[in-house]
Design a protein around this motif. Sequence first.
Motif, PDB file in Angstrom:
ATOM      1  N   LYS A  39     -19.992   4.276  21.878  1.00 39.22           N
ATOM      2  CA  LYS A  39     -19.642   4.266  20.456  1.00 39.22           C
ATOM      3  C   LYS A  39     -18.134   4.226  20.271  1.00 39.22           C
ATOM      4  N   TYR A  40     -17.416   5.146  20.902  1.00 33.02           N
ATOM      5  CA  TYR A  40     -15.973   5.210  20.694  1.00 33.02           C
ATOM      6  C   TYR A  40     -15.246   4.086  21.424  1.00 33.02           C
ATOM      7  N   ASP A  41     -15.848   3.591  22.493  1.00 28.89           N
ATOM      8  CA  ASP A  41     -15.268   2.425  23.152  1.00 28.89           C
ATOM      9  C   ASP A  41     -15.350   1.206  22.228  1.00 28.89           C
ATOM     10  N   TYR A  42     -16.481   1.077  21.535  1.00 30.58           N
ATOM     11  CA  TYR A  42     -16.629  -0.046  20.591  1.00 30.58           C
ATOM     12  C   TYR A  42     -15.686   0.117  19.402  1.00 30.58           C
ATOM     13  N   ILE A  43     -15.534   1.341  18.908  1.00 33.06           N
ATOM     14  CA  ILE A  43     -14.612   1.571  17.782  1.00 33.06           C
ATOM     15  C   ILE A  43     -13.201   1.138  18.156  1.00 33.06           C
ATOM     16  N   PHE A  44     -12.751   1.545  19.333  1.00 36.56           N
ATOM     17  CA  PHE A  44     -11.375   1.214  19.737  1.00 36.56           C
ATOM     18  C   PHE A  44     -11.203  -0.293  19.917  1.00 36.56           C
ATOM     19  N   LYS A  45     -12.149  -0.924  20.595  1.00 43.10           N
ATOM     20  CA  LYS A  45     -12.006  -2.358  20.837  1.00 43.10           C
ATOM     21  C   LYS A  45     -12.140  -3.166  19.553  1.00 43.10           C
ATOM     22  N   LEU A  46     -12.924  -2.663  18.618  1.00 47.72           N
ATOM     23  CA  LEU A  46     -13.019  -3.319  17.319  1.00 47.72           C
ATOM     24  C   LEU A  46     -11.698  -3.224  16.571  1.00 47.72           C
TER      25      LEU A  46
ATOM     26  N   ALA B  15      -4.296   6.047  18.683  1.00 43.69           N
ATOM     27  CA  ALA B  15      -5.711   5.905  18.342  1.00 43.69           C
ATOM     28  C   ALA B  15      -6.590   6.040  19.578  1.00 43.69           C
ATOM     29  N   ASN B  16      -6.159   5.441  20.681  1.00 45.98           N
ATOM     30  CA  ASN B  16      -6.932   5.538  21.922  1.00 45.98           C
ATOM     31  C   ASN B  16      -7.000   6.983  22.415  1.00 45.98           C
ATOM     32  N   GLY B  17      -5.843   7.671  22.390  1.00 48.08           N
ATOM     33  CA  GLY B  17      -5.826   9.074  22.803  1.00 48.08           C
ATOM     34  C   GLY B  17      -6.654   9.948  21.886  1.00 48.08           C
ATOM     35  N   TYR B  18      -6.589   9.652  20.591  1.00 44.85           N
ATOM     36  CA  TYR B  18      -7.348  10.424  19.605  1.00 44.85           C
ATOM     37  C   TYR B  18      -8.855  10.259  19.828  1.00 44.85           C
TER      38      TYR B  18
ATOM     39  N   ARG C 294      10.483  -6.695  16.551  1.00 41.50           N
ATOM     40  CA  ARG C 294      10.306  -5.836  17.731  1.00 41.50           C
ATOM     41  C   ARG C 294       9.941  -4.414  17.318  1.00 41.50           C
ATOM     42  N   LEU C 295      10.538  -3.945  16.224  1.00 46.12           N
ATOM     43  CA  LEU C 295      10.186  -2.615  15.721  1.00 46.12           C
ATOM     44  C   LEU C 295       8.724  -2.589  15.270  1.00 46.12           C
ATOM     45  N   ASN C 296       8.288  -3.644  14.581  1.00 46.58           N
ATOM     46  CA  ASN C 296       6.890  -3.697  14.140  1.00 46.58           C
ATOM     47  C   ASN C 296       5.931  -3.697  15.327  1.00 46.58           C
ATOM     48  N   LYS C 297       6.283  -4.455  16.354  1.00 47.55           N
ATOM     49  CA  LYS C 297       5.430  -4.487  17.543  1.00 47.55           C
ATOM     50  C   LYS C 297       5.370  -3.121  18.217  1.00 47.55           C
ATOM     51  N   MET C 298       6.515  -2.453  18.289  1.00 41.40           N
ATOM     52  CA  MET C 298       6.528  -1.126  18.891  1.00 41.40           C
ATOM     53  C   MET C 298       5.648  -0.164  18.096  1.00 41.40           C
ATOM     54  N   LYS C 299       5.687  -0.259  16.776  1.00 45.12           N
ATOM     55  CA  LYS C 299       4.858   0.606  15.944  1.00 45.12           C
ATOM     56  C   LYS C 299       3.379   0.307  16.151  1.00 45.12           C
ATOM     57  N   ASP C 300       3.038  -0.970  16.272  1.00 46.62           N
ATOM     58  CA  ASP C 300       1.636  -1.329  16.529  1.00 46.62           C
ATOM     59  C   ASP C 300       1.166  -0.775  17.872  1.00 46.62           C
ATOM     60  N   ASP C 301       2.012  -0.907  18.880  1.00 48.17           N
ATOM     61  CA  ASP C 301       1.641  -0.402  20.212  1.00 48.17           C
ATOM     62  C   ASP C 301       1.465   1.110  20.197  1.00 48.17           C
ATOM     63  N   ILE C 302       2.408   1.805  19.562  1.00 50.97           N
ATOM     64  CA  ILE C 302       2.306   3.267  19.496  1.00 50.97           C
ATOM     65  C   ILE C 302       1.062   3.677  18.730  1.00 50.97           C
ATOM     66  N   SER C 303       0.754   2.961  17.639  1.00 54.35           N
ATOM     67  CA  SER C 303      -0.437   3.290  16.844  1.00 54.35           C
ATOM     68  C   SER C 303      -1.703   3.146  17.681  1.00 54.35           C
ATOM     69  N   LEU C 304      -1.758   2.097  18.509  1.00 52.48           N
ATOM     70  CA  LEU C 304      -2.931   1.915  19.367  1.00 52.48           C
ATOM     71  C   LEU C 304      -3.012   2.992  20.439  1.00 52.48           C
TER      72      LEU C 304
ATOM     73  N   THR D 182      -5.514  14.852  11.485  1.00 51.27           N
ATOM     74  CA  THR D 182      -6.326  13.651  11.325  1.00 51.27           C
ATOM     75  C   THR D 182      -5.672  12.502  12.091  1.00 51.27           C
ATOM     76  N   LEU D 183      -6.425  11.440  12.276  1.00 50.11           N
ATOM     77  CA  LEU D 183      -5.878  10.282  12.984  1.00 50.11           C
ATOM     78  C   LEU D 183      -4.692   9.687  12.228  1.00 50.11           C
ATOM     79  N   LYS D 184      -4.804   9.620  10.902  1.00 49.09           N
ATOM     80  CA  LYS D 184      -3.705   9.069  10.106  1.00 49.09           C
ATOM     81  C   LYS D 184      -2.452   9.917  10.253  1.00 49.09           C
ATOM     82  N   GLU D 185      -2.618  11.241  10.252  1.00 48.88           N
ATOM     83  CA  GLU D 185      -1.462  12.124  10.420  1.00 48.88           C
ATOM     84  C   GLU D 185      -0.828  11.946  11.801  1.00 48.88           C
ATOM     85  N   CYS D 186      -1.664  11.785  12.810  1.00 49.82           N
ATOM     86  CA  CYS D 186      -1.134  11.597  14.168  1.00 49.82           C
ATOM     87  C   CYS D 186      -0.341  10.298  14.265  1.00 49.82           C
TER      88      CYS D 186
END
Length: 480
Positions: A457-464, A139-142, A126-136, A24-28
């Motif tokens: 659809k998925y482009d809007y989901i990601f940008k949202l 999510a984009n790859g997913y 900086r760690l929080n920012k790195m986690k946010d970037d990795i999460s995005l 799932t996306l959360k697991e990834c």
Amino acid sequence: MRKSIIIIVLLIGVFAQAQNKKWTLKECVEYALENNISVKQSELDLDLAEIEKLTAKGNFVPGISAGAGVSENTGLSFDPITNNARTTTFLSASGNINVGYTLFDGLRNFRQLQRAEISKLSSQYRLNKMKDDISLFVANGYLQVILNKANLEVLISQNQVTKEQIERTQELVDAGSLPRGDLLEIKATDASEQQSIINAQNSVQISLISLAQLLLIKDYENFDIEDEGYNIVDDGVASRDIAEIIAAAKDNRSEIKIAEQNVELAKKDLQISKGANYPTLSAFFGYNTRYADTPGVVSQIDPDNPTVTQQIGVVQSTGEAVVSEFPNTSLVEVPADPLVDQLYLNDGIGYGLQLNIPILNGFNIKSSVQRSRVSLERAKFELEQAELDLESTVYQAYVDAKGALKSYEAAQLAVESQDLAYSYAKERYDVGLTNAFDFSQSKLRYDNARIELNRSKYDYIFKLKVLELYFGIPATELKF
């Protein structure tokens, strides 16, 4: 034997389930945050900041050192106890304890501790920012994998319709109702769709590999994701005013917090540099003792002849000698005192204060202060630039989300229109009122409209979700 078979069957079942696992996306996201190299490096930076804080705390602890030594001397040496030169062989030992403590150093110790705390906080941001970037990134790859799979489903379902049309057209051609050219046109459409399906399958596989590489998963062949249940979930962020989103971003985003902490670090560095202009007052305490096994020499009275008579002068008028009795002593060598006694008798203590006043040091302190002032001004400019960049980025994300929503709504209308046009063309083709080429073109437009709907659809989901992240929603709490 039966139990062994049951165990083997269970193990095979567990292995097969593991092989068929769909992420799932959360697991990834959670897996990436736990295993990504960049995240681990940021966590190491946080550990270093904690070590720096521990070092700063250590400046408030007295410095304590102890030393001890043992030596054996042969020949002419100085007795460490009496400091007399002696020609002999003896064993000597010494020990000392020294304590030093800085009472005042221009408050630099306090500033260093405050700086270490700010540095740790900055590392956390900086760690929080790195986690946010990795999460995005995840999510984009997913979502890219989901998009490719959805497009593949569209192509497969429409190709199934094409195959049905081939059978129907074959019957009509055999009955003489349609020319053979229509059958060839439909078969050509089928071949083109088959090629598109193969390309779509490759796109799915490539996107899965890219996502697996981002997660540092090497089992590419068995890696797959859960591609159902991901719809547009809007928590109302997109409907908020852009000024409100920008204000929330400035309050919550790590980019601004990092720049703010850099300003605070520069301020502390300036204070530390100024502290070098003040005198330094320190206290010290020392204790030392020594031991030697050299025998001592003492003066003793002869017990058999305790006194001797010696002339001490002459009476001037008569010339008579004046005598007196003195103790009859002689020098006698005695063994060295015991170790414990010598350590007690030969110890010494030293303590005091030391004051160092900086007067002239080649303008080093002045230069350091000036450099710190320049660094502070630079950090302030970087904070201002970070705020401007964030404002521009959030505004762009806001516009992108609005544009993606309009694109998605337009794609929905296009699919509805192309669906009606395709149904009408199919009805006309089935009764022979249109040829295969016109029908295939109508079907192609319908397929493209469905593919564009998936993309929008998925482009809007990601940008949202990007916009929600800037608004302050944690990456792990984004809803899909």
